[in-house]
Design an enzyme around this catalytic site. Structure first.
Site, mmCIF file in Angstrom:
data_model
loop_
_atom_site.group_PDB
_atom_site.id
_atom_site.type_symbol
_atom_site.label_atom_id
_atom_site.label_comp_id
_atom_site.label_asym_id
_atom_site.label_seq_id
_atom_site.Cartn_x
_atom_site.Cartn_y
_atom_site.Cartn_z
ATOM 1 N N HIS A 179 -5.189 -4.469 8.445
ATOM 2 C CA HIS A 179 -6.268 -3.474 8.468
ATOM 3 C C HIS A 179 -7.237 -3.633 7.300
ATOM 4 O O HIS A 179 -8.368 -3.156 7.374
ATOM 5 C CB HIS A 179 -5.705 -2.046 8.526
ATOM 6 C CG HIS A 179 -5.101 -1.543 7.265
ATOM 7 N ND1 HIS A 179 -3.768 -1.659 6.976
ATOM 8 C CD2 HIS A 179 -5.660 -0.903 6.214
ATOM 9 C CE1 HIS A 179 -3.529 -1.118 5.796
ATOM 10 N NE2 HIS A 179 -4.652 -0.650 5.311
ATOM 11 N N LYS A 183 -12.044 -3.281 6.554
ATOM 12 C CA LYS A 183 -12.719 -2.440 5.564
ATOM 13 C C LYS A 183 -14.132 -2.968 5.294
ATOM 14 O O LYS A 183 -14.347 -4.174 5.152
ATOM 15 C CB LYS A 183 -11.916 -2.400 4.263
ATOM 16 C CG LYS A 183 -10.608 -1.622 4.364
ATOM 17 C CD LYS A 183 -9.888 -1.603 3.028
ATOM 18 C CE LYS A 183 -8.629 -0.751 3.086
ATOM 19 N NZ LYS A 183 -8.924 0.685 3.244
ATOM 20 N N GLU A 217 -0.918 1.839 -5.653
ATOM 21 C CA GLU A 217 -0.607 3.046 -4.892
ATOM 22 C C GLU A 217 -0.014 4.105 -5.812
ATOM 23 O O GLU A 217 0.812 3.787 -6.671
ATOM 24 C CB GLU A 217 0.387 2.728 -3.770
ATOM 25 C CG GLU A 217 -0.092 1.673 -2.790
ATOM 26 C CD GLU A 217 0.988 1.287 -1.796
ATOM 27 O OE1 GLU A 217 1.041 1.898 -0.719
ATOM 28 O OE2 GLU A 217 1.787 0.391 -2.111
ATOM 29 N N HIS A 241 -2.020 -8.253 2.785
ATOM 30 C CA HIS A 241 -3.247 -7.659 2.238
ATOM 31 C C HIS A 241 -3.842 -8.488 1.102
ATOM 32 O O HIS A 241 -5.013 -8.867 1.136
ATOM 33 C CB HIS A 241 -2.982 -6.250 1.726
ATOM 34 C CG HIS A 241 -2.544 -5.291 2.792
ATOM 35 N ND1 HIS A 241 -2.887 -5.430 4.114
ATOM 36 C CD2 HIS A 241 -1.798 -4.160 2.726
ATOM 37 C CE1 HIS A 241 -2.369 -4.442 4.817
ATOM 38 N NE2 HIS A 241 -1.707 -3.660 4.002
ATOM 39 N N LYS A 346 -4.536 5.462 -7.445
ATOM 40 C CA LYS A 346 -4.726 4.734 -6.199
ATOM 41 C C LYS A 346 -6.006 3.924 -6.337
ATOM 42 O O LYS A 346 -7.086 4.480 -6.521
ATOM 43 C CB LYS A 346 -4.839 5.705 -5.027
ATOM 44 C CG LYS A 346 -5.068 5.015 -3.691
ATOM 45 C CD LYS A 346 -5.164 6.028 -2.559
ATOM 46 C CE LYS A 346 -5.391 5.315 -1.234
ATOM 47 N NZ LYS A 346 -5.464 6.272 -0.111
#
Length: 491
Positions: A179, A183, A217, A241, A346
């Site tokens: 995913h 972006k 994170e 990623h 984050k």
């Protein structure tokens, strides 16, 4: 609807396997609603939710409405919902039983529409679902499948999953999702690099000192102990990623912005990664595991104290790597990768650190001139920053310099434009049959080959992960990873 939209929309039956799962509820249903709202879904397209739970069409429609209310930041538009809800269907299928897939034939019309099957289920089910579609006569030339990550836990399991899907569907029909590739700011890497001569001519070992890629994170494992402990941060985040971001930073200009043009160049980068093995593992990597600490002023448990956890686990929740790319463009330019859970903030960003000016004529301001930086923020505040030096205004201060940040925030620069979620773009491209933002099988396997070497080297060390306090930026050893090279993290 614009002329361009009309030309690119393709009517399809979207089969959403795992329709009652967390990914579908939080991301996929809202993303499909937003695409419908934007007029990007063909009028004839249907959405068929598939799960093993008992549910009628009306029940699935009600669940979808509740998902939108819960997980969207905006109000549900009544007119859009009326149109969107008419697309929704439901089918109850036990995915492990090929004989049950026959009920989908009544939901699909391949004579009129293409079939897009989205596998929002465990990777162990990718093969059985493909076989079920074939048993129902739906694995035809007018079908394609979308696979969620992870594709395996190592090279061997990845090949087994890909072989199972590949026995039914050709590679041109398989769309593997990461995913991050959906972006806006990740895609903007291509525009920054190849549409701006300022960067195109200064994107190599002559001008770049090093590159940092951080995906941090704040959260812990959020109840996913069973999955995460069997995976770890290296396989969960770096293999997909971070390596995908790295390839887009490092690729050569593709011949065209088509699927194979981009993916061919990404594969070349993955093949050029210098192996990290038992011989260099200690100087090239750091793995950590969060201990108890504080998050926003409140105490939080360590990884070993999380509910349902194994107090003897040696699984890493933090990984930092020095990566070297053995090609002409990036000779002697290290890429530092860092990712972890329960970190101080984050943040996902790419920092391009340029080389310092060799001779300093501004000693009154800086004994050593700081280097320029290009910071590409992927989340949470998408945008681009360029750090430069400017003269401080004034008549009585001489020529004094000060760091200045030129900030191109997407939300500020494009106020009239809504920034779409990554899944919106990826679903749209899957329905358009455009593979450019999806990962090819040889990419997946090359990435696993490189990651497996690190995993094996860590096992050979037989050292536990370095402890770091929850709410910090990771173990002290990650600072040393850069300080050995006389560099530091851009915190």
């Amino acid at each position: 609807m614009t002329k361009e939209q009309g030309e690119t929309m393709r009517a399809c039956d979207l089969l959403l396997f795992g329709a009652q799962g967390d990914l579908s509820r939080r991301k996929l249903i809202p993303a499909l609603y937003q695409l419908d709202k934007a007029g990007l879904i063909a009028p004839e397209t249907t959405i068929v939710g598939i799960a093993r739970g008992e549910c009628a069409d009306e029940g699935f429609v009600a669940q979808a409405r509740e998902n939108l209310k819960t997980f969207m930041k905006e109000e549900v538009d009544a007119a859009v919902w009326e149109r969107f809800s008419r697309r929704l269907r439901y089918a109850r299928v036990d995915l492990s039983q090929p004989g049950q897939y026959g009920c989908l034939r009544a939901k699909v019309d391949q004579a009129q529409r293409e079939t897009v099957a989205y596998f929002a289920v465990a990777p162990s089910l990718f093969g059985p679902v493909s076989e079920g579609l074939a048993a129902a006569g739906l694995a035809t030339e007018r079908a394609r499948v979308v696979l969620e990550k992870p594709i395996g836990t190592d090279l061997a399991s990845s090949r087994a999953i890909n072989d199972a899907v590949g026995a039914i569907f050709a590679e041109r029909q398989v769309y593997r999702i990461d995913h991050y590739l959906g972006k806006e700011t990740v895609l903007n890497l291509l525009a920054l690099r190849f549409a701006n001569s300022l960067f195109t001519t200064n994107w190599n070992h002559n001008t770049v000192d090093h590159v940092q890629i951080t995906v941090a994170e704040e959260v812990g494992i959020e109840g996913r102990w069973g999955y995460f402990d069997a995976s770890g941060q290296l396989r969960d985040m770096v293999q997909n990623h971070l390596l995908q971001i790295l390839t887009l930073v490092a690729i050569e200009p593709p011949s065209a912005l088509d699927a194979d043009g981009i993916r061919d160049e990404k594969l070349k980068v993955l093949k050029a990664l210098r192996p990290i093995t038992r011989e260099n593992i200690e100087e090239k990597s750091v793995r950590g595991q969060y201990a108890a600490g504080f998050f926003r002023g409140k105490p939080v448990p360590g990884y070993l104290e999380e509910e349902g956890g194994n107090p003897c686990s040696a699984t890493e929740t933090f990984a930092a790597l020095r990566v070297d790319i053995d090609n002409w463009r990036w000779a002697d330019v290290p890429f530092y990768l860092r990712t972890g859970k329960r970190l101080a903030a984050k943040r996902s960003e790419v920092v391009i650190q340029f080389k310092s000016i060799p001779h300093n004529i501004f000693q009154a301001s800086y004994r050593k001139l700081p280097a320029n930086r290009l910071v590409i923020r992927l989340q949470p505040d998408e945008g681009v920053e360029i750090e430069v030096l400017n003269k401080v205004p004034g008549l009585d201060k001489g020529v004094r310099l000060q760091r200045t940040v030129l900030d191109l925030s997407f939300s500020e620069s494009f106020k009239s434009e809504r920034i779409p979620d990554a899944y919106e773009r990826l679903l749209l491209e899957a329905m358009r049959a455009n593979q450019a933002l999806f990962i090819r099988r040889d990419e997946v396997e090359q990435a696993w080959t490189w990651i497996d070497s690190i995993q094996e080297a860590w096992k050979g060390l037989q050292d536990p992960p370095k402890s770091y306090a929850a709410g910090s930026w990771g173990p002290a050893a990650s600072v040393a990873l850069l300080s050995r090279d006389h560099r530091e993290w851009a915190d």
